[in-house]
Scaffold this active site. Structure first.
Site, short mmCIF file in Angstrom:
data_model
loop_
_atom_site.label_atom_id
_atom_site.label_comp_id
_atom_site.label_asym_id
_atom_site.label_seq_id
_atom_site.Cartn_x
_atom_site.Cartn_y
_atom_site.Cartn_z
N HIS A 8 -0.61 -9.40 -2.45
CA HIS A 8 -1.19 -8.08 -2.15
C HIS A 8 -2.72 -8.17 -2.31
O HIS A 8 -3.21 -8.87 -3.19
CB HIS A 8 -0.61 -7.02 -3.09
CG HIS A 8 -0.94 -5.63 -2.63
ND1 HIS A 8 -2.18 -5.06 -2.83
CD2 HIS A 8 -0.21 -4.71 -1.95
CE1 HIS A 8 -2.18 -3.84 -2.29
NE2 HIS A 8 -1.00 -3.62 -1.76
N SER A 39 -2.34 3.33 4.29
CA SER A 39 -2.42 4.76 4.61
C SER A 39 -1.32 5.24 5.56
O SER A 39 -1.54 6.18 6.32
CB SER A 39 -3.81 5.13 5.15
OG SER A 39 -4.78 4.96 4.14
N GLY A 89 -5.19 3.12 0.84
CA GLY A 89 -5.58 4.23 -0.03
C GLY A 89 -6.77 5.03 0.48
O GLY A 89 -7.35 5.82 -0.26
N GLU A 101 -4.74 -6.26 -3.59
CA GLU A 101 -5.23 -5.89 -4.92
C GLU A 101 -5.11 -7.08 -5.88
O GLU A 101 -5.93 -7.23 -6.79
CB GLU A 101 -4.47 -4.64 -5.42
CG GLU A 101 -4.95 -3.40 -4.66
CD GLU A 101 -3.93 -2.31 -4.47
OE1 GLU A 101 -2.90 -2.29 -5.17
OE2 GLU A 101 -4.15 -1.45 -3.59
N GLU A 154 -1.81 -5.61 5.98
CA GLU A 154 -2.44 -4.48 5.30
C GLU A 154 -3.95 -4.64 5.35
O GLU A 154 -4.53 -5.34 4.50
CB GLU A 154 -1.98 -4.41 3.83
CG GLU A 154 -0.50 -4.22 3.65
CD GLU A 154 -0.18 -3.54 2.32
OE1 GLU A 154 0.54 -2.54 2.34
OE2 GLU A 154 -0.67 -3.99 1.27
N ASN A 161 5.68 0.74 -2.22
CA ASN A 161 5.03 0.01 -3.31
C ASN A 161 4.42 1.04 -4.27
O ASN A 161 3.43 1.68 -3.93
CB ASN A 161 3.95 -0.91 -2.72
CG ASN A 161 3.13 -1.61 -3.80
OD1 ASN A 161 3.46 -1.56 -4.98
ND2 ASN A 161 2.06 -2.26 -3.38
N TRP A 162 5.03 1.16 -5.42
CA TRP A 162 4.56 2.19 -6.37
C TRP A 162 3.33 1.74 -7.16
O TRP A 162 2.78 2.50 -7.94
CB TRP A 162 5.71 2.58 -7.30
CG TRP A 162 6.66 3.57 -6.68
CD1 TRP A 162 6.79 3.86 -5.36
CD2 TRP A 162 7.62 4.41 -7.36
NE1 TRP A 162 7.76 4.82 -5.17
CE2 TRP A 162 8.28 5.17 -6.38
CE3 TRP A 162 7.98 4.58 -8.69
CZ2 TRP A 162 9.28 6.10 -6.69
CZ3 TRP A 162 8.98 5.49 -9.01
CH2 TRP A 162 9.63 6.25 -8.02
N LYS A 163 2.94 0.46 -7.00
CA LYS A 163 1.76 -0.05 -7.71
C LYS A 163 1.87 0.27 -9.21
O LYS A 163 2.96 0.19 -9.76
CB LYS A 163 0.48 0.50 -7.06
CG LYS A 163 0.45 0.23 -5.54
CD LYS A 163 -0.87 0.48 -4.87
CE LYS A 163 -0.76 0.14 -3.39
NZ LYS A 163 -2.04 0.25 -2.69
#
Ligand code: 13P
Length: 252
Positions: free
Chosen positions: A93, A209, A170, A95, A164, A10-12
């Site tokens: 997600h 992570s 992160g 986020e 997650e 996932n490159w976000k």
């Protein structure tokens, strides 16, 4: 490792055309490991170019709107994603849940919309640090699944779930292998309760992570069918190591 591994990057909100060379190198790593399903999720802006660059990996979206089209400035629907060549999308997600206030019901509507558009779905769930510390982790994740698992007929066939933990994203911190296994067993039990036999085939990925150094250990935990990788998917060097770790476990 449970089943055929699924390793997704996932490159976000990262990735310009300059990073397509990295994507090509990841695609070559995917070609070297045909026993592993590899996916990359770039920002919307890079999907078309990455679809053209990719031969051995699937390209997905990071989110989709629950409606197929309409006056929703800035949003991208599942049929639009499919039109770019994306074959799956992430929904829910943490986020999105935290920064855009997405509820379980909205996430479920998005998952259903994605399946309706012919896309695969990776549904994300995970507890916060406070929820884990107070012993609520499994209850929180269970409630997220109850509220956001897709409902359509055959929903399980194109579904993966990514566990997650929010506190591991992160941060460089990861749960113990035992804690990962315990949560993945609980997720599997819920999937079987909701989908019956079909729930056994849903891949449950771990995310948070994951890196080249810890991937082998995390992927070996109970009921882990792959990984959803953020930071370490941005370079082919680290992501290819994670792909080979999955290949080695699948062959073992
Ligand atoms: P990191 O691997 O950077 O912790 O991100 C995990 C994640 O959120 C993937 O969706």
């Amino acid at each position: 490792m449970t089943g055929r591994p699924y390793i997704v990057g996932n490159w976000k909100m990262n990735g310009t055309r300059a990073m397509l060379s990295e994507a090509r190198a990841i695609d070559r790593a995917a070609a070297r490991h045909p026993g592993v399903d590899v996916g990359i999720v770039p920002p919307f802006t890079l999907i078309s170019a990455m679809v053209e660059a990719a031969q051995d990996m699937a390209v997905g979206g990071q989110d989709c709107h629950a409606k197929p089209s309409g006056a929703f400035t800035g949003d991208v629907s599942a049929p639009l994603l499919a039109d770019t060549g994306a074959v799956f999308t992430i929904v829910g997600h943490s986020e999105r849940r935290a920064l855009h206030g997405e509820s379980n019901a909205e996430v479920q509507a998005k998952a259903n919309a994605a399946l309706e558009a012919g896309l695969g779905v990776i549904l994300c769930v995970g507890e916060t640090e406070a929820e884990r510390d107070s012993g609520q982790a499994e209850a929180v994740v269970g409630a997220q699944l109850d509220g956001s698992l897709p409902t359509g007929e055959d929903a399980a066939a194109r579904l993966s779930v990514a566990y997650e933990p929010v506190w591991a994203i992160g941060t460089g911190r990861v749960p113990s292998v035992d804690d990962v296994g315990a949560m993945h067993r609980a997720i599997r039990a819920k999937l079987s309760a909701v989908y019956g036999e079909a729930g056994a085939a849903v891949r449950v990925l771990y995310g948070g992570s994951v890196n080249a150094g810890n991937a082998a250990e995390l992927l070996a935990a109970d009921e882990v069918g792959g990984a959803l990788v953020g930071g370490a998917s941005l370079t082919a060097e680290s992501f290819a190591t994670i792909i080979s770790a999955a290949a080695a476990l699948a062959e073992a």
